[in-house]
Scaffold this motif. Structure first.
Motif, short mmCIF file in Angstrom:
data_model
loop_
_atom_site.label_atom_id
_atom_site.label_comp_id
_atom_site.label_asym_id
_atom_site.label_seq_id
_atom_site.Cartn_x
_atom_site.Cartn_y
_atom_site.Cartn_z
N GLU A 148 -29.37 -4.60 -24.36
CA GLU A 148 -30.10 -5.08 -23.17
C GLU A 148 -30.27 -6.60 -23.23
O GLU A 148 -30.07 -7.30 -22.24
N ALA A 149 -30.66 -7.12 -24.43
CA ALA A 149 -30.87 -8.55 -24.56
C ALA A 149 -29.58 -9.34 -24.31
O ALA A 149 -29.60 -10.44 -23.75
N SER A 150 -28.43 -8.79 -24.69
CA SER A 150 -27.15 -9.48 -24.49
C SER A 150 -26.85 -9.68 -23.01
O SER A 150 -26.36 -10.75 -22.61
N VAL A 151 -27.14 -8.68 -22.20
CA VAL A 151 -26.90 -8.82 -20.77
C VAL A 151 -27.79 -9.90 -20.18
O VAL A 151 -27.35 -10.73 -19.37
N VAL A 152 -29.06 -9.91 -20.58
CA VAL A 152 -30.00 -10.94 -20.10
C VAL A 152 -29.51 -12.34 -20.46
O VAL A 152 -29.44 -13.24 -19.62
N CYS A 153 -29.16 -12.55 -21.74
CA CYS A 153 -28.75 -13.88 -22.19
C CYS A 153 -27.46 -14.32 -21.50
O CYS A 153 -27.32 -15.49 -21.10
N GLU A 182 -22.34 -5.18 -19.39
CA GLU A 182 -22.56 -5.35 -17.96
C GLU A 182 -22.56 -6.83 -17.60
O GLU A 182 -23.10 -7.66 -18.35
N PRO A 183 -21.99 -7.20 -16.45
CA PRO A 183 -21.99 -8.61 -16.02
C PRO A 183 -23.37 -9.07 -15.56
O PRO A 183 -23.64 -10.27 -15.54
N SER A 184 -24.23 -8.16 -15.17
CA SER A 184 -25.54 -8.51 -14.65
C SER A 184 -26.55 -7.47 -15.10
O SER A 184 -26.22 -6.29 -15.32
N PHE A 185 -27.79 -7.92 -15.23
CA PHE A 185 -28.86 -7.00 -15.60
C PHE A 185 -28.99 -5.89 -14.57
O PHE A 185 -29.38 -4.78 -14.90
N TRP A 186 -28.65 -6.22 -13.32
CA TRP A 186 -28.83 -5.23 -12.25
C TRP A 186 -27.76 -4.14 -12.30
O TRP A 186 -27.87 -3.12 -11.61
#
Length: 936
Positions: free
Chosen positions: A68-73, A108-112
């Motif tokens: 999850e943190a990887s997508v955010v960063c 994922e390319p985006s958190f969404w």
């Protein structure tokens, strides 16, 4: 959209990567860090809004990982994720859960594009707030420091803004730390977990990085490194030398993890030996004896050998490979040069004497350097015996400053730091006056051991690079004369059978028949046979004329005591008949102890023993030795008449004027008088040395106190101690002795921190007290009374200070109220009462002035300030006017505490009520009697 909230600070930031996120009480800075507030992605009119009002909220996740943190960063352009911790917010920090149970694969390319779960404002069922740590921020590395290898020490985090310490780690956290460093498993953790104990940092022990662990801000506390043990990982390696005559010689022992073992002598080559000496700050390797020369070790004999190149700084860094298998009879030994060397000569056994301090070499002053000092150094360097001490500058002056150390060796010490050393107060060395030594080298070298000087004792000879005994069945004065001449010790006074050495030593010479004219003992008719019939030969002993010495015994210092003289290899005393200050002056000058202050009789330092060698001395005061003075003999004298001397260089140390033995004005005794020490150059290392010397722990700090009037001389200024082995204040360079060294107000008041222990056995940092304060205790220090001074708070087991950022009279008012003092008159800043020590607990304090405790005032989280002790805050109270009758002593009335006011009002009202009741009772009684009188 998402944003990163301001690094556990409680304030909502704009949409950006927050690069300075402070995490809890240890204030280490994470990169691109923050808890994760969100705004719904489908609101598109300008800033994202929730029902027309801008709303940011938090992600509520039971499980939160690097995926999850990887997508955010990645979405924020902050590089890859390096951590995915959670933290418990501070009390009062507002939480707005918005999105629950997010789950990402990590690509994922985006958190969404992740599985977002539910958008709802319902409360989180758990207390953890998720955090994303990204690489393109301030973080640089984690490491263990102040240990003996990169896999042992105190844990800290390095970032672009500085270095921040972690403390209070338990086994699980230490396991993650060791694993992340590539140091294997954790064998020792700073703290032992107690049943039901809560922690600031919590790891499961399986995390790939310490940055994935959980932080509870409400359990943060200050670091107390007296309380925390170091982390030790299984990959830790360090070396030591045991069983030798000084710290830089002995049996080589290596610690792997927590286990000490020895090394086969066949596995110790020259390159590895140099690395060991370098690691131990012992100079270079000079000798590696085999066959358990320094005694048999214990524990395992390591079968993995070190293959050092020779330029490594630690044994830890050396490559390793299979080694030999052996028993403890083959334990390797090593002798290093110590922190000394000889340079600019024709070889390593002659040249300018230099001392290494913290990695830098500098020459030693020649002012007090003599053949006895050189003898110790030559033996230490494995260079045989001293032959000469050329005048200052003979081997060049060097291109750096000269250390002013004065060594006072007898010639029998195994190591220069075992000699008395006087450095404090010495004058700067004259330019170019550098000490020098010429050693004989090992081939055919000779020395005398087990005596009282370098010129008496048991003879030992060096053949084939190893020292051996000299045995002879008919040892005589002619052979002794050769020994004395070879050592430059004058004439032979006595040849005797000496006791054997305490440590096993091979036989060097089994016979020595001399004419007395040879220049070396090996030129005599000698036998090198190691086979000597039992009982036929004895060790050769010699007493030379150069063995005469004088010393002061039984006193508080080497420069004060009973006068004793070494003649013919035996110590005796001096009779006080005719003893005066001129005789005493010769003794003080001979010992390098300045001038004589007192010449004492009648055994003032206790009665001696042995012969009374001298009496009725008639010295002129300028003789170079006491035996050069005319003497009338000591007939009829007993030891109750032994003479004594006090010289000006007799020194002592004390703390004066404190309520505890380990706090007070720092005084030094010199020239027969106690005087102050100046504070302006004292650093932590100096105060640590002073406190250890006084038996008061290993930490100390300065306090600003009003200096009493008429306090006498101030002896010494500009003390700059060095990190040496077993240092004392007397080994610290300083300005020369002077009775007016300090400017007004510069006198040093020192408080030492004694280490105390709880029932659990864990030490506490309690300064010179019998018990530790409770939490939320406040005090002032460095002022003229208990209501003025530097503000200090007790928190998390240690005293700390308050930063003066935003410090004003309202804050000071709260402190004075909490102390039960009068109104605050001033809120001094800039360490007006002297710099404190320990943590700076509070910063940006913002009291209104009406609070009952400093703990009730708004402030930055505990321990997260960015201040140093030069910004320590203080208070000064307003002393109430007092009317005192003439002749009465002036005394401050007790402070009126706010909590006592209702009690005082009750007391006053009760007293008035009692008085009224008494008056009414009297009137009623009188009226009753009057009525009864009328009816009678």
């Amino acid at each position: 959209m998402r944003r990163l909230w301001g690094g556990c600070r409680g304030s909502v930031e704009t949409f950006r990567c927050q690069r300075e996120g402070r995490v809890e009480g240890h204030a280490f800075l994470w990169p691109c860090v923050g808890s994760l507030p969100l705004s719904p992605p489908w609101v598109q009119d300008g800033p994202w809004r929730w029902r027309g009002v801008a709303q940011w909220g938090h992600v509520c996740n039971q499980e939160w990982t690097l995926a999850e943190a990887s997508v955010v960063c990645r979405q924020l352009g902050c590089g890859p994720a390096v951590g995915a911790p959670k933290y418990v917010p501070l009390l009062g920090e507002t939480l707005r859960p918005r999105l629950h149970n997010v789950s990402c694969r990590g690509d994922e390319p985006s958190f969404w594009d992740c599985s977002l779960g539910a958008w709802t404002q319902t409360a989180c069922p758990h207390e953890w707030v998720v955090v994303a740590l990204c690489a393109n921020g301030t973080f640089r590395e984690i490491r263990l420091v102040k240990g003996r290898s990169p896999c042992a020490g105190l844990p800290e985090i390095r970032n672009v803004n500085g270095v921040d310490r972690l403390c209070g780690l338990h086994e699980e956290e230490a396991t993650v730390f060791c694993g992340e460093l590539g140091c294997g498993r954790a064998l020792q953790a700073p703290r032992r977990a107690a049943a039901g104990s809560s922690r600031y940092m919590t790891c499961q022990g399986t995390e790939p990085t310490i940055r994935n662990c959980r932080l509870n801000n409400n359990l943060r506390g200050g670091c107390d490194f007296q309380q925390d043990a170091e982390v030790v990982c299984s990959g830790h390696v360090e070396a030591r030398l045991e069983g030798g005559e000084h710290p830089c010689a002995g049996r080589l022992e290596v610690r792997r993890g927590l286990t000490w073992g020895t090394v086969c002598d066949a596995d110790l080559d020259q390159a590895t030996a140099h690395v060991v000496c370098r690691e131990l700050r012992c100079g270079s390797a000079v000798w590696a004896p085999s066959g358990a020369h320094f005694g048999l070790g214990s524990g395992p004999v390591w079968t993995e050998a070190f293959r050092c190149a020779g330029n490594e700084s630690l044994l830890f860094h050396c490559p390793r490979g299979p080694g030999h298998r052996c028993g403890h009879r083959r334990d390797a030994g090593l002798r290093c040069s110590g922190e000394f060397r000889l340079v600019n000569g024709s070889g390593g056994c002659e040249g300018r004497v230099e001392l290494q301090v913290q990695g830098a070499w500098a020459p030693v002053c020649a002012a007090h350097w003599d053949l006895a000092d050189a003898t110790v150094l030559c033996h230490q360097l494995n260079c045989g015996s001293a032959e000469a001490t050329p005048p200052g500058g003979h081997f060049g002056a060097g291109d750096v400053g000269i250390w002013p150390d004065a060594f006072h060796c007898t010639g029998t010490e195994p190591y220069l730091w075992h000699c008395p050393v006087s450095t404090l107060g010495n004058r700067a060395c004259a330019p170019g006056s550098t000490a020098a030594a010429v050693c004989s080298g090992l081939p055919h070298a000779l020395r005398l051991r087990g005596g009282h000087s370098r010129c008496d004792g048991r003879a030992e000879v060096s053949l084939d690079g190893a020292w051996g005994r000299v045995l002879d069945a008919a040892w005589d004065l002619r052979a002794a004369a050769v020994v004395c001449a070879q050592l430059g010790c004058g004439r032979a006074h006595r040849a005797y059978d000496a006791p054997p050495p305490s440590r096993a030593l091979p036989v060097g010479l089994s016979r020595a028949r001399c004419r007395g004219t040879e220049t070396r003992l090996t030129q005599c008719n000698v036998s090198r046979s190691a086979l000597v019939p039992a009982g036929t030969s004895r060790d050769a002993g010699v007493v030379c004329s150069g063995s005469r010495r004088v010393r002061l015994a039984g006193g508080p210092h080497r420069c004060a005591g009973r006068v004793e003289v070494l003649l013919g290899g035996a110590w005796g005393t001096v009779c006080d008949d005719g003893w005066d200050l001129r005789d005493a002056q010769v003794v003080c000058g001979q010992l390098g102890c300045g001038h004589a202050l007192r010449a004492l009789g009648a055994a003032p330092f206790g009665a001696g023993s042995g012969r009374i060698w001298m009496g009725e001395l008639r010295c002129g005061g300028r003789e170079s030795a006491l035996w050069r003075c005319p003497s009338g003999g000591a007939q009829g004298c007993g030891h109750k008449e032994d003479a004594g001397v006090v010289c000006s260089e007799s020194v002592a140390l004390r703390l004066r004027g404190g309520t505890q033995r380990c706090a007070g004005w720092l005084d030094v005794f010199y020239n027969g008088t106690w005087g102050a020490v100046c504070s302006n150059a004292l650093q932590d290392i100096s105060m640590s040395i002073i406190c250890k010397q006084l038996g008061c722990g290993e930490q100390g700090w300065l306090e600003n106190r009003p200096v009493p009037t008429g306090s006498g001389p101030s002896w010494v200024d500009n003390i700059e101690c060095r990190r040496l082995r077993n240092s004392t204040l007397w080994q610290c360079p300083s300005a020369p002795w002077h009775p007016q060294s300090c400017a007004p107000g510069e006198e040093a008041w020192i408080t030492c921190a004694e280490k105390m222990t709880q029932d659990s056995g864990e030490p506490l940092n309690c300064s010179s007290t019998h018990s530790c304060p409770g939490e939320a205790v406040l005090r002032v220090r460095g002022g003229e009374d208990g209501c003025s001074g530097r503000v200090e708070l007790w928190h998390a087991g240690s005293w700390g200070t308050v930063c003066d950022d935003s410090w004003d009279l309202a804050d000071a008012e709260v402190v004075c109220r909490q102390l039960g003092c009068g109104p605050a008159m001033d809120a001094p800043m800039g360490a007006a009462f002297g710099p404190g020590s320990g943590p700076v607990w509070l910063d940006e304090v913002g009291c209104r002035g009406s609070e009952t405790s400093l703990w009730s005032c708004p402030a930055e989280p505990w321990g997260l300030g960015d201040c140093g002790h030069k910004e320590d805050a203080g208070v000064r109270w307003e002393t109430p006017p007092v009317t005192v009758p003439t002749g009465a002593p002036l005394a401050r009335p007790p402070a009126l505490k706010a909590g006592n006011l209702p009690m005082m009002l009750c007391f006053v009202l009760g007293t008035l009520l009692l008085a009224v009741s008494l008056v009414l009772g009297v009137q009623w009684y009188r009226g009753r009697r009057a009525r009864r009188g009328r009816w009678q």
